[in-house]
Structures are given as structure tokens and as C-alpha cells.
Design a protein around this motif. Structure first.
Motif, PDB file in Angstrom:
ATOM      1  N   ARG A  16       0.702  -1.226   0.043  1.00 28.25           N
ATOM      2  CA  ARG A  16      -0.067  -0.234   0.030  1.00 28.25           C
ATOM      3  C   ARG A  16       0.816   1.181  -0.103  1.00 28.25           C
ATOM      4  O   ARG A  16       0.611   2.400  -0.531  1.00 28.25           O
ATOM      5  CB  ARG A  16      -1.153   0.004   1.267  1.00 28.25           C
ATOM      6  N   GLU A  17       2.077   1.171   0.707  1.00 24.65           N
ATOM      7  CA  GLU A  17       2.795   2.480   0.748  1.00 24.65           C
ATOM      8  C   GLU A  17       3.631   2.499  -0.666  1.00 24.65           C
ATOM      9  O   GLU A  17       3.706   3.980  -0.864  1.00 24.65           O
ATOM     10  CB  GLU A  17       3.751   2.367   1.828  1.00 24.65           C
ATOM     11  N   ASN A  18       3.779   1.512  -1.315  1.00 28.39           N
ATOM     12  CA  ASN A  18       4.714   1.585  -2.515  1.00 28.39           C
ATOM     13  C   ASN A  18       3.974   1.471  -3.936  1.00 28.39           C
ATOM     14  O   ASN A  18       4.871   1.418  -4.823  1.00 28.39           O
ATOM     15  CB  ASN A  18       5.958   0.879  -2.319  1.00 28.39           C
ATOM     16  N   GLY A  61      -1.179  -2.873  -5.987  1.00 27.89           N
ATOM     17  CA  GLY A  61       0.064  -4.019  -6.505  1.00 27.89           C
ATOM     18  C   GLY A  61       1.344  -3.224  -6.812  1.00 27.89           C
ATOM     19  O   GLY A  61       1.209  -1.688  -6.689  1.00 27.89           O
ATOM     20  N   VAL A  62       2.498  -3.647  -6.611  1.00 25.84           N
ATOM     21  CA  VAL A  62       3.690  -3.009  -7.000  1.00 25.84           C
ATOM     22  C   VAL A  62       4.077  -3.583  -8.377  1.00 25.84           C
ATOM     23  O   VAL A  62       3.886  -5.019  -8.377  1.00 25.84           O
ATOM     24  CB  VAL A  62       4.848  -2.967  -5.814  1.00 25.84           C
ATOM     25  N   PHE A  63       4.809  -3.048  -9.106  1.00 24.28           N
ATOM     26  CA  PHE A  63       5.553  -3.671 -10.244  1.00 24.28           C
ATOM     27  C   PHE A  63       7.140  -3.790 -10.080  1.00 24.28           C
ATOM     28  O   PHE A  63       7.526  -2.479  -9.918  1.00 24.28           O
ATOM     29  CB  PHE A  63       4.897  -3.023 -11.546  1.00 24.28           C
ATOM     30  N   VAL A  64       7.515  -4.762 -10.726  1.00 18.22           N
ATOM     31  CA  VAL A  64       9.040  -5.014 -10.723  1.00 18.22           C
ATOM     32  C   VAL A  64       9.408  -5.482 -12.007  1.00 18.22           C
ATOM     33  O   VAL A  64       8.552  -6.200 -12.461  1.00 18.22           O
ATOM     34  CB  VAL A  64       9.556  -5.779  -9.453  1.00 18.22           C
ATOM     35  N   ILE A  90       0.806  -8.444  -5.774  1.00 17.66           N
ATOM     36  CA  ILE A  90      -0.296  -7.836  -5.352  1.00 17.66           C
ATOM     37  C   ILE A  90      -0.998  -8.638  -4.064  1.00 17.66           C
ATOM     38  O   ILE A  90      -0.785  -9.601  -3.979  1.00 17.66           O
ATOM     39  CB  ILE A  90      -1.699  -8.412  -6.485  1.00 17.66           C
ATOM     40  N   GLU A  91      -1.572  -7.667  -3.161  1.00 11.98           N
ATOM     41  CA  GLU A  91      -1.817  -8.025  -1.860  1.00 11.98           C
ATOM     42  C   GLU A  91      -3.255  -8.555  -1.897  1.00 11.98           C
ATOM     43  O   GLU A  91      -4.217  -8.424  -2.821  1.00 11.98           O
ATOM     44  CB  GLU A  91      -2.124  -6.798  -0.953  1.00 11.98           C
ATOM     45  N   PRO A  92      -3.621  -9.711  -1.255  1.00  9.96           N
ATOM     46  CA  PRO A  92      -4.989 -10.412  -1.208  1.00  9.96           C
ATOM     47  C   PRO A  92      -5.847  -9.468  -0.404  1.00  9.96           C
ATOM     48  O   PRO A  92      -5.554  -8.657   0.340  1.00  9.96           O
ATOM     49  CB  PRO A  92      -4.328 -11.696  -0.438  1.00  9.96           C
TER      50      PRO A  92
END
Length: 136
Positions: A16-18, A61-64, A90-92
Motif C-alpha cells: 500500500r505504501e509503495n 500492487g507493485v510492479f518490478v 498484489i496484496e490479497p
């Protein structure tokens, strides 16, 4: 037994922060040829299925990068699939369906990523993270 809810809380907070909000899309499951249902639909980017997906879910979600270092090198997907361009972490969400049933991710700039493969980090009964290998 290890309590994984603490790890899930930490992962959710960091995402959530990033991360950013994206939309998961599940396309209708139908085949162009009813006699050969194992064949995929024709790839038409303006098809009605893309305009009117069967289901959508907004997630964070964050992407790498899919290669080059970090998770892209250490998180190995099946050797038979092409290398992903991006990996979405992605967070559940509580009370939602299984994200592995979704076919696309629509990013904030309306860029659509096709999901090549899903994986779950699920020790015991707790889903901590979802990983999606993505291609444009």
C-alpha cells in the motif's frame, strides 16, 4: 506453528505504501470454435470481451521488472513460458475470489498487461501475496 498473519500485514502495508491501484479483469470464457474448446479465442484487442469483461476487481500492487535483478531473477516461473516484462506483486483481499482467475491487469495509465502466469505465496492457509507474470 508459525502465525503468518503478521507477515501478511507487513506485506500489505509495504504494498500500500509503495504500490498503486490497478484493475484486474477476467474475460469471458468462450471459444471461437465450439467443436474445439481447447483453442483460445482470436486475439482481437478491440473485442467486446475486452470492452465488457466478465469481472473486474480494483487491487493495490507493485510492479518490478521481470528480469535484471531482485525478484525478477529469484522468483522463477515455469521454464516453458516466455520471460515476463513485469511482475506484479498484489496484496490479497479478504472475502474476494481467487485472483488467479483473472486474465489482464489495467494499469493507471490504461495500459493493459496480459497475465501469463499466476503464483501465490501461501504458507499454510494464509495467502500472503499474489505474483503475476505480465506481458503487453
Amino acid at each position: 506453528m508459525v502465525d503468518f498473519t503478521r507477515f501478511q500485514s507487513l506485506a500489505n502495508r509495504l504494498i500500500r505504501e509503495n504500490g498503486r491501484t490497478v484493475t484486474l479483469r477476467r474475460l469471458p470464457r468462450k471459444s471461437d470454435d465450439c467443436d474445439k474448446p481447447w483453442r483460445a479465442n482470436s486475439d482481437d484487442s478491440q473485442s467486446e470481451e475486452r470492452i465488457f469483461p466478465e469481472a473486474e476487481a480494483d487491487v493495490v500492487g507493485v510492479f518490478v521488472p521481470g528480469s535484471g535483478g531482485g525478484l525478477g531473477l529469484t522468483k522463477m516461473f515455469d521454464q516453458l513460458t516466455p520471460r515476463p516484462e513485469q511482475i506484479a506483486i498484489i496484496e490479497p483481499q479478504d472475502g474476494t475470489d481467487d485472483f488467479t482467475e483473472y486474465d489482464e491487469i489495467c494499469d493507471t495509465d490504461n495500459l493493459v498487461w496480459r497475465v501469463m502466469q499466476w503464483e501465490k505465496l501461501k504458507p499454510a492457509d494464509t495467502i500472503v501475496l499474489y505474483f503475476a507474470a505480465l506481458k503487453r
